[in-house]
Design a protein around this motif. Structure first.
Motif: not given
Length: 113
Positions: A81, A83, A92, A94-95, A105
């Protein structure tokens, strides 16, 4: 364009990108062996890729050759991830979505700019 032609373009393009920038033109010329249409398409793809990299580097202050990725992911369940990681000046958040070849993202500036 036939799938075979596209495959030929893609193979030469990918091999050219793997080379140092100053060796690419000679490689493409040799790999295309006088097929000027093939050479033009590959050179256009290489130029577009370099232009995109330059734009990203200017906007983020990060080099595409060595991305500035710091901080571990915030999701210990998914070590892949992004995030919570920081890339250059961006954090980053969130996706947003995931598809065939990658993920998108949401990021925000993390350097007070």
């Amino acid at each position: 364009m036939s799938p075979e032609r596209w495959k030929q373009i893609e193979e030469i393009f990918q091999a050219a990108l793997a080379l140092p920038p100053d060796e690419r033109a000679l490689y493409v010329a040799d790999a295309c062996r006088g097929d000027e249409q093939l050479r033009a398409r590959v050179e256009a793809l290489v130029a577009q890729t370099e232009e995109a990299r330059d734009t990203i580097e200017r906007q983020t202050g990060a080099s595409s050759a060595e991305p500035q990725v710091s901080s571990p992911p915030s999701d210990p369940e998914d070590p892949n991830s992004m995030t919570g990681r920081r890339i250059g000046a961006y954090q980053i958040v969130r996706e947003v979505g995931r598809g065939g070849m990658g993920a998108v993202y949401l990021a925000e500036r993390a350097d007070s700019e």
